[in-house]
Write a protein that holds these residues in place. Structure first.
Motif, PDB file in Angstrom:
ATOM      1  N   THR A  13       0.828  -1.208   0.000  1.00 57.60           N
ATOM      2  CA  THR A  13       0.000   0.000   0.000  1.00 57.60           C
ATOM      3  C   THR A  13       0.858   1.252   0.000  1.00 57.60           C
ATOM      4  N   PHE A  14       0.552   2.180  -0.886  1.00 55.71           N
ATOM      5  CA  PHE A  14       1.258   3.463  -0.937  1.00 55.71           C
ATOM      6  C   PHE A  14       0.267   4.574  -0.640  1.00 55.71           C
ATOM      7  N   GLY A  15       0.787   5.755  -0.251  1.00 59.58           N
ATOM      8  CA  GLY A  15      -0.080   6.929  -0.178  1.00 59.58           C
ATOM      9  C   GLY A  15      -0.750   7.139   1.168  1.00 59.58           C
ATOM     10  N   CYS A  16      -1.939   7.722   1.095  1.00 59.27           N
ATOM     11  CA  CYS A  16      -2.567   8.299   2.281  1.00 59.27           C
ATOM     12  C   CYS A  16      -3.475   7.305   3.014  1.00 59.27           C
ATOM     13  N   THR A  51      -1.988   1.925  -5.141  1.00 55.57           N
ATOM     14  CA  THR A  51      -1.033   2.978  -5.499  1.00 55.57           C
ATOM     15  C   THR A  51      -1.503   4.406  -5.250  1.00 55.57           C
ATOM     16  N   CYS A  52      -0.543   5.316  -5.265  1.00 53.58           N
ATOM     17  CA  CYS A  52      -0.770   6.742  -5.038  1.00 53.58           C
ATOM     18  C   CYS A  52      -0.194   7.528  -6.207  1.00 53.58           C
ATOM     19  N   SER A  53      -0.910   8.567  -6.644  1.00 51.40           N
ATOM     20  CA  SER A  53      -0.385   9.367  -7.756  1.00 51.40           C
ATOM     21  C   SER A  53      -0.313  10.846  -7.400  1.00 51.40           C
ATOM     22  N   ILE A  54      -0.252  11.134  -6.112  1.00 51.40           N
ATOM     23  CA  ILE A  54      -0.300  12.526  -5.664  1.00 51.40           C
ATOM     24  C   ILE A  54       0.879  13.330  -6.221  1.00 51.40           C
ATOM     25  N   ARG A  55       2.047  12.700  -6.313  1.00 51.91           N
ATOM     26  CA  ARG A  55       3.212  13.331  -6.935  1.00 51.91           C
ATOM     27  C   ARG A  55       3.838  12.350  -7.914  1.00 51.91           C
ATOM     28  N   CYS A 169      -3.763  19.651  -7.804  1.00 57.23           N
ATOM     29  CA  CYS A 169      -4.059  18.367  -7.160  1.00 57.23           C
ATOM     30  C   CYS A 169      -4.809  17.384  -8.051  1.00 57.23           C
ATOM     31  N   VAL A 170      -4.347  16.171  -8.041  1.00 54.34           N
ATOM     32  CA  VAL A 170      -4.896  15.122  -8.890  1.00 54.34           C
ATOM     33  C   VAL A 170      -6.091  14.420  -8.211  1.00 54.34           C
ATOM     34  N   VAL A 171      -6.258  14.647  -6.909  1.00 51.33           N
ATOM     35  CA  VAL A 171      -7.240  13.857  -6.147  1.00 51.33           C
ATOM     36  C   VAL A 171      -8.663  13.891  -6.727  1.00 51.33           C
ATOM     37  N   PRO A 172      -9.203  15.091  -7.074  1.00 54.21           N
ATOM     38  CA  PRO A 172     -10.558  15.073  -7.630  1.00 54.21           C
ATOM     39  C   PRO A 172     -10.656  14.231  -8.903  1.00 54.21           C
ATOM     40  N   HIS A 173      -9.562  14.125  -9.627  1.00 50.73           N
ATOM     41  CA  HIS A 173      -9.563  13.363 -10.873  1.00 50.73           C
ATOM     42  C   HIS A 173      -9.443  11.864 -10.634  1.00 50.73           C
ATOM     43  N   VAL A 174      -8.798  11.483  -9.543  1.00 50.62           N
ATOM     44  CA  VAL A 174      -8.614  10.041  -9.319  1.00 50.62           C
ATOM     45  C   VAL A 174      -9.535   9.467  -8.246  1.00 50.62           C
ATOM     46  N   ARG A 175     -10.157  10.347  -7.454  1.00 53.12           N
ATOM     47  CA  ARG A 175     -11.057   9.863  -6.393  1.00 53.12           C
ATOM     48  C   ARG A 175     -12.506  10.236  -6.655  1.00 53.12           C
ATOM     49  N   GLY A 205     -11.130  11.707   5.636  1.00 57.88           N
ATOM     50  CA  GLY A 205     -11.741  12.103   4.367  1.00 57.88           C
ATOM     51  C   GLY A 205     -10.814  13.116   3.718  1.00 57.88           C
ATOM     52  N   GLN A 206     -11.003  13.380   2.427  1.00 57.74           N
ATOM     53  CA  GLN A 206     -10.114  14.338   1.748  1.00 57.74           C
ATOM     54  C   GLN A 206     -10.301  15.739   2.311  1.00 57.74           C
ATOM     55  N   ASN A 207     -11.499  16.045   2.757  1.00 63.24           N
ATOM     56  CA  ASN A 207     -11.765  17.362   3.349  1.00 63.24           C
ATOM     57  C   ASN A 207     -12.903  17.205   4.341  1.00 63.24           C
TER      58      ASN A 207
END
Ligand code: 5AD
Ligand code: SF4
Length: 443
Positions: A13-16, A51-55, A169-175, A205-207
């Protein structure tokens, strides 16, 4: 049946925290079809990367890891290799094209399909991909339900996705879009966890600050905290992550009113420059942010803040950067998670001209780290000699007879003690502060 019950999977597991929670769900689902988790990839029949794609660096890591598994796949053609999470969502088909020996790809909304996908690949040796976003109703139905585990501290998801579209930020696009889970369900889960021995709940949560705002009749995040606070057995509450724009006065007051709420907040500022904040589409200025920090400190004088900061956003000048350093000093963060800006596909900032050299960015990054190092050391040094309540989580990685737990500020403390203390809040005198943890003795 025999074949199934002998099958083993390896999961990385990677990421948040969102991915951590998703991975727990993956484990549950795979166990449901007879797979057993193993700690070594070369023993597994199924290898999955969440996986994580934040950066960009996080994304490249995935390809590096897949390369490492290639020899295993060569040796054992029956081995199934899969990628899930944010890179899977972002790259989709491209992953299958780029990595010829990859068998399955599942996006952030498709975890529930994993058992079927795995069984199809097993039986027919086909390659499978699922990356479609689901509608609100389906997502709410599929919200990860948590099995009661044996840990002292657990994450509980209160919302998923993000509608903010910060330009980097990529989050809205991937989540996908934001959905909040019904508060009754969250409460039921917290009660169940508490009854099963969990003592610390982290609402994630993201926010989280915008929890419930788009659900008619739903309570606010501050109200949700108050309700979690009433659950017997819960000793501590944390939450992450907060958007400063959505941090309400009502929520700020919770830090003064709710005893179980830990006196720490991660409030990512991202930059101290109004010009850059505007370009980032953050929806607040440095002054707005500082005003909220002042209110937090007034409501709860012991509170400590941490932050996320991006260095080298497109067009960031030396003046912009100086404003960030100034804000850091003014707030006096206990810790800062700093990141070099990384251009992400589909984001607005990816189109912005970026002329600063890598060396100049690195130089700013190093200066920021040095300043934060000084502030952090001053903050944490104040703890030495004090007796602080520590929630004991388990045996220390330091070995010996040491156990470890955390202070209200989320700092790890190692100290000599009996394992029977796990799950209890005990007073510990802090004797030494290291960079990432503290040493103490039972007081
Ligand atoms: N480049 C660098 N850092 C980023 N973050 C998010 N997107 C990027 C990006 N494109 C950082 C932000 C966020 C944290 C989780 O990651 O600081 O708060
Ligand atoms: Fe988490 Fe964002 Fe990374 Fe996805 S891209 S794992 S949501 S940090």
């Amino acid at each position: 049946m025999d074949r199934e019950t002998n099958r083993k999977f390896y999961l990385e597991t990677f990421g948040c925290q969102m991915n951590v929670v998703d991975s727990e769900r993956i484990v549950d689902l795979l166990q449901g079809i007879g797979y057993r988790q193993v700690e070594a990839a070369d023993e597994a029949d199924l290898i999955l990367l969440n996986t994580c794609s934040i950066r960009d660096k996080a994304e490249r890591k995935v390809y590096g890891h897949l390369g490492r598994f290639k020899p295993l796949k060569d040796r054992n053609p029956g081995l199934i290799l899969g990628v899930g999470g944010c890179v899977a969502q972002q790259e989709g088909e491209r992953l299958l094209e780029k990595v010829r020996y990859l068998d399955l790809v599942f996006g952030t909304h498709n975890i529930h399909k994993l058992p079927d996908m795995v069984q199809e690949v097993e039986g027919r040796r086909v390659r499978r991909i699922e990356t479609e976003f689901l509608d609100r109703e389906t997502r709410l139905q599929l919200f990860p339900k948590r099995a009661v585990g044996d840990t002292v501290s657990r994450f509980v998801t209160v919302m998923q996705g993000c509608d903010n579209f910060c330009s980097y930020c990529v989050v809205p696009h991937v989540r996908g879009r934001e959905v909040s889970r019904p508060s009754d369900e969250i409460l039921a889960e917290v009660c169940e966890l508490a009854a099963g021995g969990v003592r610390e709940i982290t609402l994630i949560g993201q926010n989280v600050n915008s929890y419930g705002r788009k659900e008619p009749g739903e309570v606010s995040f501050a109200d949700l905290l108050r309700r979690v606070h009433e659950v017997d057995g819960v000793e501590r509450i944390r939450f992450t992550t907060s958007h400063p724009r959505d941090l309400s006065d009502e929520l700020i007051d919770c830090f003064g009113d709710l005893e179980k709420l830990c006196k720490h907040i991660n409030l990512p500022v991202q930059s101290g420059s109004d010009r850059i904040l505007e370009m980032m589409n953050r929806g607040y200025t440095g002054q707005d942010y500082l005003a909220k920090v002042a209110r937090l400190k007034a409501a709860c004088p012991q509170i400590r803040l941490t932050s996320d900061i991006i260095v080298g956003f497109p067009g960031e000048t030396e003046n912009d950067f100086a404003a960030t350093l100034e804000l850091m000093e003014e707030v006096g963060y206990a810790d800062v998670f700093s990141f070099l800006y990384s251009s992400r596909p589909q984001t607005a900032a990816a189109q912005m001209p970026d002329s600063l050299s890598a060396k100049a960015k690195q130089d700013r990054f190093d200066r920021l780290l040095a300043l934060q190092e000084k502030i952090s050391r001053q903050t944490w040094a104040q703890d030495v000699g004090r007796v602080l309540p520590v929630l004991v989580e388990g045996e220390s990685r330091q070995g010996g007879d040491q156990i470890f737990g955390r202070t209200t500020w989320n700092r790890i403390v190692n100290f000599q003690g009996e394992k029977t203390l796990v799950g209890q809040v005990v007073p510990v005198r802090i004797t030494t502060d290291f960079r990432n943890s503290q040493l103490g003795e039972a007081a």
